[in-house]
Design a protein around this motif. Structure first.
Motif, short mmCIF file in Angstrom:
data_model
loop_
_atom_site.label_atom_id
_atom_site.label_comp_id
_atom_site.label_asym_id
_atom_site.label_seq_id
_atom_site.Cartn_x
_atom_site.Cartn_y
_atom_site.Cartn_z
N SER A 135 4.19 -5.56 -10.58
CA SER A 135 4.96 -5.48 -9.34
C SER A 135 5.70 -4.16 -9.22
O SER A 135 6.13 -3.78 -8.12
N ARG A 136 5.86 -3.43 -10.34
CA ARG A 136 6.54 -2.13 -10.30
C ARG A 136 5.57 -1.00 -9.96
O ARG A 136 5.98 0.07 -9.50
N ARG A 137 4.29 -1.22 -10.23
CA ARG A 137 3.28 -0.19 -9.96
C ARG A 137 2.83 -0.28 -8.49
O ARG A 137 2.51 -1.35 -7.99
N GLU A 138 2.77 0.86 -7.84
CA GLU A 138 2.42 0.84 -6.42
C GLU A 138 1.76 2.16 -6.00
O GLU A 138 2.17 3.24 -6.43
N VAL A 140 0.70 3.96 -2.36
CA VAL A 140 0.95 3.86 -0.92
C VAL A 140 0.13 4.94 -0.20
O VAL A 140 0.17 6.12 -0.60
N SER A 152 -0.19 -0.36 1.30
CA SER A 152 0.41 -0.38 -0.03
C SER A 152 -0.33 -1.39 -0.90
O SER A 152 -0.73 -2.46 -0.42
N SER A 153 -0.50 -1.04 -2.15
CA SER A 153 -1.19 -1.94 -3.09
C SER A 153 -0.36 -3.19 -3.38
O SER A 153 -0.89 -4.16 -3.95
N ASN A 154 0.90 -3.22 -2.98
CA ASN A 154 1.76 -4.36 -3.26
C ASN A 154 2.00 -5.26 -2.05
O ASN A 154 2.61 -6.32 -2.19
N ASP A 155 1.51 -4.84 -0.90
CA ASP A 155 1.76 -5.66 0.30
C ASP A 155 1.16 -7.05 0.17
O ASP A 155 1.77 -8.04 0.61
N TYR A 157 0.08 -8.44 -2.80
CA TYR A 157 0.07 -8.88 -4.19
C TYR A 157 1.11 -9.98 -4.37
O TYR A 157 2.30 -9.78 -4.08
N ARG A 206 4.03 5.26 -7.11
CA ARG A 206 5.39 4.78 -7.38
C ARG A 206 5.38 3.86 -8.58
O ARG A 206 4.42 3.13 -8.82
#
Length: 221
Positions: A135-138, A140, A152-155, A157, A206
């Motif tokens: 969750s900390r790796r991103e 964009v 974003s790779s976290n949107d 996840y 990020r």
């Protein structure tokens, strides 16, 4: 009446007496010559430490012992500080962690899935530990000027938010890859997603509070 035997005996007795007298005189003379030195020698031999002449023996032995001790133990200046091994479990300071984004290719045609990569490097001199949790790796994707956020790779996840403390060796690359579908996204992962048109874009890496060097990405027709 002349007695030759008596004369002979008297002469022998006289010679013996003279010899004894001469020997006694010789002994007295020798005693007179060397007798005075014996007491002085005796006094010198039995003199107290205060009267005896100083001897260099003990002092030399002490100096030799002190010199040997000084040679055996190194002086403080000659000691080399012990190198304490670094503790890999110690947390990495943010200032020693470097991020950058990479792409599998410089450009991709519309419809292909670009390969995007987040690279984490420990720029410090010793190994240390940093949380590389998912969750900390991103990554964009933004417009070329960085003003418009597109994906974003976290949107989308929704995995577990578990920490991943990882030992980072100095200078070693730690890479994380993702395939981008070439469509937009937003926090919360809305159902509607639009295809990104051909053009020039930026990929920003990020990791927690850190932001690294962006990579250029071109989408062609």
């Amino acid at each position: 009446m002349y007695d030759p035997r008596g004369v002979y005996v008297r002469r022998r007795v006289g010679a013996l007496v003279a010899a004894v007298v001469a020997m006694v005189a010789l002994i007295w003379l020798i005693d007179a010559l060397i007798g005075d030195d014996e007491p002085v020698v005796g006094v010198a031999a039995s003199a107290s430490p205060a009267q005896a002449p100083p001897s260099s023996g003990p002092s030399t032995a002490v100096r030799t012992s002190a010199t040997a001790s000084a040679s055996a133990s190194p002086s403080p200046r000659s000691r080399t500080p012990e190198q304490v091994p670094a503790d890999p479990s110690a947390p990495c300071p943010d200032t020693s962690v470097r991020l950058r984004a990479e792409t599998g290719e410089r450009s991709y045609q519309v419809g292909r899935r670009p390969l995007l990569r987040l690279v984490v490097v420990n720029a410090g001199p010793v190994p240390c530990t940093y949380d590389l949790g998912r969750s900390r790796r991103e990554l964009v994707v933004t417009s070329r000027d960085g003003k418009t956020r597109l994906w974003s790779s976290n949107d989308c996840y929704f995995g577990a938010d578990a920490p991943e403390p990882t030992v980072l060796e100095p200078g070693m690359r730690n890479g994380f890859e993702v395939r981008w579908a070439g469509r937009t996204s937003a926090p919360g992962c809305p159902v509607r997603r639009d295809d990104v048109p051909a053009g020039d874009y930026r990929v920003v890496p990020r990791l927690g509070p850190l932001t690294g060097d962006a990579a250029a990405l071109t989408i062609t027709r």
